[in-house]
Every structure is written in structure tokens, then in C-alpha cells.
Write a protein that holds these residues in place. Structure first.
Motif, PDB file in Angstrom:
ATOM      1  N   LEU A  48     -22.362  -6.995  49.527  1.00  0.00           N
ATOM      2  CA  LEU A  48     -22.506  -5.540  49.535  1.00  0.00           C
ATOM      3  C   LEU A  48     -23.943  -5.104  49.267  1.00  0.00           C
ATOM      4  N   ALA A  49     -24.632  -5.813  48.423  1.00  0.00           N
ATOM      5  CA  ALA A  49     -25.997  -5.399  48.083  1.00  0.00           C
ATOM      6  C   ALA A  49     -26.715  -6.492  47.311  1.00  0.00           C
ATOM      7  N   ARG A  50     -28.022  -6.398  47.388  1.00  0.00           N
ATOM      8  CA  ARG A  50     -28.894  -7.221  46.549  1.00  0.00           C
ATOM      9  C   ARG A  50     -29.817  -6.218  45.855  1.00  0.00           C
ATOM     10  N   THR A  51     -29.793  -6.212  44.536  1.00  0.00           N
ATOM     11  CA  THR A  51     -30.663  -5.280  43.826  1.00  0.00           C
ATOM     12  C   THR A  51     -31.737  -6.060  43.087  1.00  0.00           C
ATOM     13  N   ALA A  52     -32.899  -5.447  42.977  1.00  0.00           N
ATOM     14  CA  ALA A  52     -34.028  -6.083  42.318  1.00  0.00           C
ATOM     15  C   ALA A  52     -34.195  -5.529  40.907  1.00  0.00           C
ATOM     16  N   ALA A  53     -34.665  -6.367  40.007  1.00  0.00           N
ATOM     17  CA  ALA A  53     -35.005  -5.913  38.656  1.00  0.00           C
ATOM     18  C   ALA A  53     -36.397  -5.300  38.721  1.00  0.00           C
ATOM     19  N   ARG A  54     -36.515  -4.097  38.186  1.00  0.00           N
ATOM     20  CA  ARG A  54     -37.791  -3.379  38.264  1.00  0.00           C
ATOM     21  C   ARG A  54     -38.190  -2.841  36.893  1.00  0.00           C
ATOM     22  N   ARG A  55     -38.327  -3.675  35.944  1.00  0.00           N
ATOM     23  CA  ARG A  55     -38.818  -3.350  34.607  1.00  0.00           C
ATOM     24  C   ARG A  55     -38.251  -2.042  34.048  1.00  0.00           C
ATOM     25  N   GLY A  56     -36.937  -1.930  34.131  1.00  0.00           N
ATOM     26  CA  GLY A  56     -36.263  -0.828  33.460  1.00  0.00           C
ATOM     27  C   GLY A  56     -36.266   0.503  34.188  1.00  0.00           C
ATOM     28  N   GLN A  57     -36.774   0.576  35.414  1.00  0.00           N
ATOM     29  CA  GLN A  57     -36.824   1.867  36.110  1.00  0.00           C
ATOM     30  C   GLN A  57     -35.426   2.430  36.336  1.00  0.00           C
ATOM     31  N   VAL A  58     -34.525   1.602  36.868  1.00  0.00           N
ATOM     32  CA  VAL A  58     -33.175   2.078  37.175  1.00  0.00           C
ATOM     33  C   VAL A  58     -32.463   2.478  35.886  1.00  0.00           C
ATOM     34  N   ARG A  59     -32.634   1.684  34.828  1.00  0.00           N
ATOM     35  CA  ARG A  59     -32.020   2.020  33.538  1.00  0.00           C
ATOM     36  C   ARG A  59     -32.555   3.351  33.024  1.00  0.00           C
ATOM     37  N   ALA A  60     -33.875   3.535  33.077  1.00  0.00           N
ATOM     38  CA  ALA A  60     -34.470   4.776  32.580  1.00  0.00           C
ATOM     39  C   ALA A  60     -33.979   5.976  33.384  1.00  0.00           C
ATOM     40  N   GLU A  61     -33.908   5.830  34.693  1.00  0.00           N
ATOM     41  CA  GLU A  61     -33.439   6.934  35.535  1.00  0.00           C
ATOM     42  C   GLU A  61     -31.985   7.268  35.219  1.00  0.00           C
ATOM     43  N   SER A  62     -31.179   6.235  35.041  1.00  0.00           N
ATOM     44  CA  SER A  62     -29.764   6.454  34.739  1.00  0.00           C
ATOM     45  C   SER A  62     -29.592   7.065  33.353  1.00  0.00           C
ATOM     46  N   ASP A  63     -30.372   6.589  32.377  1.00  0.00           N
ATOM     47  CA  ASP A  63     -30.290   7.135  31.016  1.00  0.00           C
ATOM     48  C   ASP A  63     -30.647   8.611  30.995  1.00  0.00           C
ATOM     49  N   GLN A  64     -31.483   9.045  31.911  1.00  0.00           N
ATOM     50  CA  GLN A  64     -31.877  10.459  31.979  1.00  0.00           C
ATOM     51  C   GLN A  64     -30.852  11.301  32.747  1.00  0.00           C
ATOM     52  N   GLY A  65     -29.799  10.648  33.204  1.00  0.00           N
ATOM     53  CA  GLY A  65     -28.756  11.378  33.913  1.00  0.00           C
ATOM     54  C   GLY A  65     -29.085  11.666  35.360  1.00  0.00           C
ATOM     55  N   ARG A  66     -30.113  11.044  35.874  1.00  0.00           N
ATOM     56  CA  ARG A  66     -30.503  11.238  37.271  1.00  0.00           C
ATOM     57  C   ARG A  66     -30.534   9.875  37.928  1.00  0.00           C
ATOM     58  N   THR A  68     -30.849   6.739  40.402  1.00  0.00           N
ATOM     59  CA  THR A  68     -32.006   6.405  41.242  1.00  0.00           C
ATOM     60  C   THR A  68     -31.986   7.096  42.598  1.00  0.00           C
ATOM     61  N   VAL A  69     -30.815   7.241  43.203  1.00  0.00           N
ATOM     62  CA  VAL A  69     -30.761   7.870  44.529  1.00  0.00           C
ATOM     63  C   VAL A  69     -31.185   9.337  44.469  1.00  0.00           C
ATOM     64  N   LEU A  70     -31.100   9.956  43.270  1.00  0.00           N
ATOM     65  CA  LEU A  70     -31.546  11.342  43.115  1.00  0.00           C
ATOM     66  C   LEU A  70     -32.973  11.425  42.582  1.00  0.00           C
ATOM     67  N   SER A  71     -33.309  10.557  41.642  1.00  0.00           N
ATOM     68  CA  SER A  71     -34.619  10.655  41.010  1.00  0.00           C
ATOM     69  C   SER A  71     -35.727  10.000  41.825  1.00  0.00           C
ATOM     70  N   ALA A  72     -35.366   9.075  42.704  1.00  0.00           N
ATOM     71  CA  ALA A  72     -36.387   8.388  43.503  1.00  0.00           C
ATOM     72  C   ALA A  72     -35.887   8.172  44.932  1.00  0.00           C
ATOM     73  N   PRO A  73     -35.475   9.262  45.607  1.00  0.00           N
ATOM     74  CA  PRO A  73     -34.923   9.096  46.961  1.00  0.00           C
ATOM     75  C   PRO A  73     -35.947   8.497  47.919  1.00  0.00           C
ATOM     76  N   GLY A  74     -35.453   7.665  48.798  1.00  0.00           N
ATOM     77  CA  GLY A  74     -36.331   7.072  49.807  1.00  0.00           C
ATOM     78  C   GLY A  74     -37.025   5.804  49.357  1.00  0.00           C
ATOM     79  N   THR A  75     -36.950   5.480  48.059  1.00  0.00           N
ATOM     80  CA  THR A  75     -37.579   4.245  47.586  1.00  0.00           C
ATOM     81  C   THR A  75     -36.683   3.056  47.934  1.00  0.00           C
ATOM     82  N   ALA A  76     -37.264   1.885  47.880  1.00  0.00           N
ATOM     83  CA  ALA A  76     -36.493   0.674  48.184  1.00  0.00           C
ATOM     84  C   ALA A  76     -35.316   0.540  47.239  1.00  0.00           C
ATOM     85  N   ARG A  77     -35.523   0.887  45.964  1.00  0.00           N
ATOM     86  CA  ARG A  77     -34.427   0.730  44.996  1.00  0.00           C
ATOM     87  C   ARG A  77     -33.309   1.733  45.277  1.00  0.00           C
TER      88      ARG A  77
END
Ligand code: ZN
Length: 112
Positions: A48-66, A68-77
Motif C-alpha cells: 500500500l505504501a512506503r513511508t520515509a522517516a523524516r526526523r519527526g516532521q510527520v509526528r510534529a505535523e500530526s501533534d499540531q492537529g494538521r 501532513t497532507v494538509l500541512s505540507a500538501p504536494g510534498t513527497a511525504r
């Protein structure tokens, strides 16, 4: 294991399949390559997917309630999550629907 407890498996998500350096963007496969695809093939399900570890970016975005698809649209992640969502939706749509519970049981009695 999931088949024994009747939990349907839609596919495999290879989480942290690579690490992306926060300084230069270089991507390394820390745990080798192809493990998710091999497991999916062995189990007869989709990768279904392969996700990359990116030094906490996805965690930080999720912790902020936004997410990744909303806080960083169009990025590889974000694209990795969007592709995963499309593949999960496709896998769900292809599953047979069980409507057995929607109808009462039918009993036919005959007099003899
Ligand atoms: Zn680097």
C-alpha cells in the motif's frame, strides 16, 4: 496470524522504509530494500505504501492537529499518504460485500 482471528488484511505499509537526511535530503534504506514488497507478495496482498522517516516532521505535523497532507500538501511525504489512502480505498472497494446480516433468516416448513 490475522486470518486466524478473521481480521482482513488489505495490504502492507512499509513504515520508515528509508531515512531522509534533514540536512541534505539524501535518502538511505536503513533496513535494506524490498522487505515490504516481499512480505506483500508472500501474503498475496498489495504493497500500500512506503513511508520515509523524516526526523519527526510527520509526528510534529500530526501533534499540531494538521496531518501532513494538509500541512505540507504536494510534498513527497504528503504524496506517500495520499497514495496509501487511494490504494486502501481501492482495496476496500474490491472486497466482496457481506449482506447476510441485512436479511432475516428464511424458514420453510412443510406439513407431512
Ligand atoms: Zn545529509
Amino acid at each position: 496470524m490475522f486470518e486466524k482471528v478473521s481480521v482482513p488484511v488489505l495490504g502492507v505499509v512499509e513504515n520508515m522504509s528509508t531515512h531522509v537526511c534533514s540536512h541534505c535530503g539524501h535518502e538511505d534504506a536503513l533496513f535494506g530494500q524490498g522487505g515490504g514488497a516481499r512480505l506483500a507478495a508472500e501474503c498475496g496482498v498489495a504493497l500500500l505504501a512506503r513511508t520515509a522517516a523524516r526526523r519527526g516532521q510527520v509526528r510534529a505535523e500530526s501533534d499540531q492537529g494538521r496531518p501532513t497532507v494538509l500541512s505540507a500538501p504536494g510534498t513527497a511525504r504528503a504524496q506517500a499518504y495520499e497514495l496509501m489512502a487511494r490504494r486502501v480505498a481501492g482495496a476496500l472497494a474490491r472486497r466482496p460485500r457481506d449482506r447476510a446480516g441485512a436479511f432475516p433468516g428464511i424458514v420453510v416448513e412443510t406439513k407431512s
